[in-house]
Write an enzyme that holds these catalytic residues in place. Structure first.
Site, PDB file in Angstrom:
ATOM      1  N   CYS A  65      -3.030 -22.713  26.515  1.00 16.77           N
ATOM      2  CA  CYS A  65      -2.067 -21.617  26.483  1.00 16.77           C
ATOM      3  C   CYS A  65      -2.835 -20.296  26.539  1.00 16.77           C
ATOM      4  O   CYS A  65      -3.913 -20.225  25.951  1.00 16.77           O
ATOM      5  CB  CYS A  65      -1.227 -21.680  25.208  1.00 16.77           C
ATOM      6  SG  CYS A  65      -0.227 -23.183  25.086  1.00 16.77           S
ATOM      7  N   PRO A  66      -2.352 -19.283  27.218  1.00 21.10           N
ATOM      8  CA  PRO A  66      -1.031 -19.175  27.852  1.00 21.10           C
ATOM      9  C   PRO A  66      -0.997 -19.680  29.286  1.00 21.10           C
ATOM     10  O   PRO A  66       0.028 -19.615  29.939  1.00 21.10           O
ATOM     11  CB  PRO A  66      -0.755 -17.675  27.821  1.00 21.10           C
ATOM     12  CG  PRO A  66      -2.100 -17.059  28.023  1.00 21.10           C
ATOM     13  CD  PRO A  66      -3.056 -17.986  27.271  1.00 21.10           C
TER      14      PRO A  66
END
Length: 89
Positions: A23-24
């Protein structure tokens, strides 16, 4: 449209392998893939970063798409099934 098999498995129109991503980037790449798809189509996203099993579904839901299911498909690997619902992207 995705078809559901007798065993409940979905047949996605597109598969996105994000194993090795964190992530992201898992969400950003999922969003980009959904932008290229038609409303109603199903995207299967493969991840091996456990926080993505929560972050990607939460983010796509906030954007108006539908999370069909999140399921483990192997040791340390998950599949996230998303139906595109948001026509604006």
């Amino acid at each position: 449209m995705a078809r559901e098999h007798e065993n409940g498995a979905l047949n996605p129109q597109r598969e996105l392998d994000l194993r090795g991503e964190v992530c992201p980037y898992t969400y950003v790449k999922t969003r980009l893939a959904l932008e290229e798809m038609e409303v109603g189509q199903v995207l299967q996203v493969l991840v091996d970063y456990e926080p993505a099993t929560r972050n990607v579904p939460r983010s796509v839901t906030l954007q108006g798409d539908e999370v069909l299911k999140v399921e483990p498909i192997g040791e340390g690997t998950w599949a996230i099934w998303i139906r595109k619902r948001n026509p604006s992207i």
